[in-house]
Design a protein around this motif. Structure first.
Motif: not given
Length: 482
Positions: A315-321
């Motif tokens: 499961i994907d949760h928090n992502g940042y660029v």
């Protein structure tokens, strides 16, 4: 007769503080990896208040503007921990700020103007804690228990906090559905961090689970210079103009196929594309990690541009660029790093180029492992919060200048493993103090004012197992008693 190391301690070694373990042949110690090295790991048992059954949640970072030192801020079930990671292979746990009210598995933190702002979900009277991060400069005998510098109580619980550092406004998201904004964002002026003031809110479009707020400078010239709110609202992405807090303008909303729970997303640096994670679609529909890319060329008419499927069912949760990379905390699959240089393409818009898996047991579809990630330190060090294993500091392989951290090699413990005693020796400098911690974070031995280059540590009374030895409140070594 030689004692056997108990299984509980043998397992604990894989989660205790490691330092500078390179990624070789797909592993850094016990952790699967690709092109990312392990610099350090501090477990939950050290970071959190040990009452109850603490776990890790959100994470953010702060860089001291006066000296460039880097700090990790880790939200725990019952507290918020502060760690000096300016020497990433020798992190120093400085102390913690206990919860304002009760325990919460959803504690979140952001930083503005050298202050940390902390909220917690499902804790009715927690409000927002404010902590002056410059106090971390003066900690001489860690760890300490901190107190808040301000406590804002005009709301109770909240799932997350979002800050637009350009304007000095905080957006409290996931507030009580029965509150004045019905789960929508509350606006707080934090331009004076220790005197936050109510600036209203927005209640017209349901519950906002997470959001990003920017001073817009993207391709849609109609909205340049405005303050734009992109909300992940459970079943849609919501775009608002919140420039005038008393007259919020809804620009658009967008859905997508096979919605599970619209969780969290982040703009690309040029503010053209918005990368979104749905938290429960993997469970609900059975596909691998899915990440959606929206084209925000026209904020009034956004479109779904492409869909990426990962290599695992996690499961994907928090992502940042950051630049041409997208860093995802992917629960049981750990940190995943995606190349987004081809993000405008309809297919193959993103490609996995590295990972560090903090949950080696499996990559299954369940809520364990990496909760969040912070990739914005100028040093290139990346911090990960893991639910069960605490703080990880990692870095792209081949980029660490080990000569910077020479002091780590100047202190030795021999013998190690030990039975009755071990000699702690310093090749450079004087040993002034020693503390020994067991696996629960309890001090089982301490000695101050030593002022010697070597010290014989008595270990005969220590039970078999693994310990952390802190020398001069700066260097941490592992010690095994057999």
């Amino acid at each position: 007769m030689k004692k056997t190391l108990p299984l509980i301690y043998a397992l604990f070694i894989t989660t205790l503080l490691f330092s500078q373990t390179p990624c070789n042949n797909g592993f850094a110690g016990a952790y699967p990896c690709n092109d990312y090295d392990l610099l350090a790991n501090i477990p939950v048992s050290v970071l959190a208040n040990t009452q109850g059954n603490p776990e890790g949640s959100d994470i953010w970072g702060w860089t001291d503007p006066t000296n460039g030192k880097e700090y990790a801020i880790i939200a725990m079930t019952n507290s918020t921990a502060f760690v000096d990671i300016s020497s990433p292979i020798n992190p120093i746990f400085l102390g913690r700020l206990d919860t304002a009210a009760g325990t919460s598995y959803w504690r979140d933190v952001k930083v503005y103007n050298n202050h940390a702002f902390i909220v917690a979900d499902l804790v009715g009277n927690h409000g927002m804690q404010v902590f002056d991060l410059t106090r971390l400069r003066n900690v001489t005998s860690p760890p300490v228990t901190f107190t808040a510098d301000a406590h804002y109580t005009e709301f109770g619980s909240a799932h997350n906090i979002v800050i637009n550092e350009d304007t000095g406004y905080a957006y409290i998201v996931g507030t009580s559905r029965s509150g004045p904004y019905a789960g929508g964002p509350a606006f707080i002026d934090i331009s004076n961090p220790t005197n936050p003031t109510n600036a209203g809110g927005y209640a017209n479009d349901g519950y906002s689970h997470d959001a990003q707020v920017v001073t817009y400078n993207g391709p849609d010239t109609e909205h340049i210079g405005k303050e734009i709110y992109i909300g992940s609202n459970e079943s849609e992405v919501l775009i608002l103009d919140v420039t005038d807090k008393n007259n919020v303008v809804k620009l658009s909303e967008i859905t997508y196929p096979q919605i599970g729970y619209t969780h969290q997303g982040w703009f690309t640096d040029d503010q053209r594309y918005f990368i979104l994670g749905d938290e429960t679609d993997e469970q609900g529909y059975g596909f691998n990690t899915r990440t959606l890319v929206f084209d925000f060329n026209d904020l009034d008419n956004p479109i779904l541009s492409s869909t990426y499927y990962g290599s695992t069912p996690a499961i994907d949760h928090n992502g940042y660029v950051l630049g041409d990379k997208f860093f995802i905390a992917n629960y049981r699959a750990g940190l995943r790093v995606l190349d987004i240089t081809n993000i405008s393409a309809a297919t193959d818009a993103m490609e996995e180029i590295g990972y560090f898996d903090t949950h080696p047991e499996s990559n299954g579809t369940a809520f364990n492992g990496a909760w969040s990630v912070y990739p914005y330190f100028s040093s290139g060090n990346i911090i990960i919060s893991d639910i069960e294993r605490g703080l990880f500091v990692v870095r792209k392989s081949g980029t660490l200048n080990t000569s910077t951290f020479k002091t780590k090699e100047t202190i030795t413990l021999l013998p190690n493993p030990a039975i009755n005693q071990t000699k702690i020796s310093s090749k450079e400098g004087i040993i002034q103090s020693i503390k020994v911690y067991n696996t629960l974070g309890k001090v089982v031995f301490k000695s101050n004012n030593i002022n010697l280059k070597s010290f014989v540590l008595p270990t005969k009374k220590l039970t078999t197992g693994l310990y952390l030895v802190k020398i001069n409140n700066t260097t941490i070594k592992k010690l095994i008693i057999k």
